[in-house]
Design a protein around this motif. Structure first.
Motif, short mmCIF file in Angstrom:
data_model
loop_
_atom_site.label_atom_id
_atom_site.label_comp_id
_atom_site.label_asym_id
_atom_site.label_seq_id
_atom_site.Cartn_x
_atom_site.Cartn_y
_atom_site.Cartn_z
N HIS A 80 0.85 -1.18 0.00
CA HIS A 80 0.00 0.00 0.00
C HIS A 80 0.88 1.23 0.00
N HIS A 81 0.27 2.39 -0.17
CA HIS A 81 1.04 3.63 -0.29
C HIS A 81 1.78 3.99 0.99
N ASP A 82 1.39 3.46 2.14
CA ASP A 82 2.08 3.80 3.38
C ASP A 82 3.25 2.86 3.67
N GLY A 83 3.57 1.94 2.77
CA GLY A 83 4.70 1.06 2.94
C GLY A 83 4.39 -0.24 3.64
N HIS A 84 3.15 -0.46 4.06
CA HIS A 84 2.79 -1.69 4.76
C HIS A 84 2.11 -2.65 3.80
N LYS A 85 2.29 -3.90 4.08
CA LYS A 85 1.59 -4.91 3.31
C LYS A 85 0.14 -4.96 3.77
N PRO A 86 -0.76 -5.47 2.92
CA PRO A 86 -2.18 -5.50 3.30
C PRO A 86 -2.46 -6.27 4.58
N ASN A 87 -1.67 -7.27 4.93
CA ASN A 87 -1.94 -8.06 6.13
C ASN A 87 -1.28 -7.47 7.38
N GLY A 88 -0.69 -6.29 7.29
CA GLY A 88 -0.12 -5.62 8.45
C GLY A 88 1.36 -5.86 8.66
N GLN A 89 1.99 -6.72 7.88
CA GLN A 89 3.42 -6.98 8.03
C GLN A 89 4.22 -5.84 7.40
N GLN A 90 5.40 -5.63 7.92
CA GLN A 90 6.30 -4.62 7.36
C GLN A 90 6.96 -5.20 6.09
N PRO A 91 7.22 -4.37 5.10
CA PRO A 91 7.94 -4.87 3.91
C PRO A 91 9.39 -5.20 4.26
N HIS A 92 9.98 -6.09 3.49
CA HIS A 92 11.34 -6.56 3.77
C HIS A 92 12.39 -5.51 3.44
N ASN A 93 12.08 -4.56 2.58
CA ASN A 93 13.10 -3.63 2.13
C ASN A 93 13.19 -2.37 3.01
N GLN A 94 12.47 -2.30 4.12
CA GLN A 94 12.57 -1.14 4.99
C GLN A 94 13.76 -1.28 5.92
N LEU A 95 14.39 -0.13 6.20
CA LEU A 95 15.51 -0.13 7.12
C LEU A 95 15.02 -0.34 8.55
N LYS A 96 15.77 -1.13 9.30
CA LYS A 96 15.42 -1.36 10.69
C LYS A 96 16.31 -0.47 11.55
N PRO A 97 15.79 0.02 12.69
CA PRO A 97 16.63 0.87 13.53
C PRO A 97 17.80 0.08 14.11
N VAL A 98 18.94 0.75 14.18
CA VAL A 98 20.15 0.12 14.71
C VAL A 98 20.30 0.56 16.16
N VAL A 99 20.41 -0.41 17.05
CA VAL A 99 20.61 -0.14 18.47
C VAL A 99 22.10 -0.23 18.73
N PRO A 100 22.71 0.84 19.23
CA PRO A 100 24.17 0.78 19.46
C PRO A 100 24.51 -0.22 20.57
N ALA A 101 25.65 -0.84 20.40
CA ALA A 101 26.13 -1.80 21.41
C ALA A 101 26.56 -1.04 22.65
N PRO A 102 26.37 -1.64 23.83
CA PRO A 102 26.80 -0.95 25.06
C PRO A 102 28.32 -0.81 25.10
N ILE A 103 28.77 0.29 25.68
CA ILE A 103 30.21 0.54 25.80
C ILE A 103 30.72 -0.22 27.02
N PRO A 104 31.74 -1.03 26.82
CA PRO A 104 32.25 -1.80 27.97
C PRO A 104 32.94 -0.85 28.98
N GLU A 105 32.72 -1.13 30.25
CA GLU A 105 33.33 -0.31 31.30
C GLU A 105 34.75 -0.79 31.55
#
Length: 106
Positions: A80-105
């Motif tokens: 659909h025009h909003d980037g979602h598939k009709p069944n509510g799943q996210q499309p495979h080609n969207q970027l996923k947020p990157v969570v930074p790794a914790p900094i070791p103490e």
């Protein structure tokens, strides 16, 4: 009555085609000879050029020249025009947020 309406639409279509051909001829004869030293066109030549351009680039049926038959141009059956598939799943080609790794103490 329906036959007269059909004849009227046919005449309107032919008239618009002739008008578009005349506009192509006038624009060509105004621009091409002075800019590129090209030839001037007669009406029949402009008719052929216009028809060739319509064959090469499409006849413009549907929305924005696509053969969409009433569906918006961004619907191609998958998303659909909003980037979602009709069944509510996210499309495979969207970027996923990157969570930074914790900094070791240290």
């Amino acid at each position: 009555m329906i036959i007269l309406k059909g004849i009227g639409f046919a005449l309107l279509g032919i008239g618009l085609f002739v008008l578009a051909t005349y506009v192509v001829m006038r624009l060509w004869n105004w621009l091409v000879p002075s800019l590129f030293n090209g030839p001037r066109l007669r009406f029949v030549q402009a008719l052929g050029l216009f028809f060739l351009a319509r064959l090469l680039f499409g006849f413009g049926f549907g929305r924005f020249g696509h053969y969409s038959y009433g569906r918006p141009y961004w619907h191609h059956g998958r998303h659909h025009h909003d980037g979602h598939k009709p069944n509510g799943q996210q499309p495979h080609n969207q970027l996923k947020p990157v969570v930074p790794a914790p900094i070791p103490e240290q």
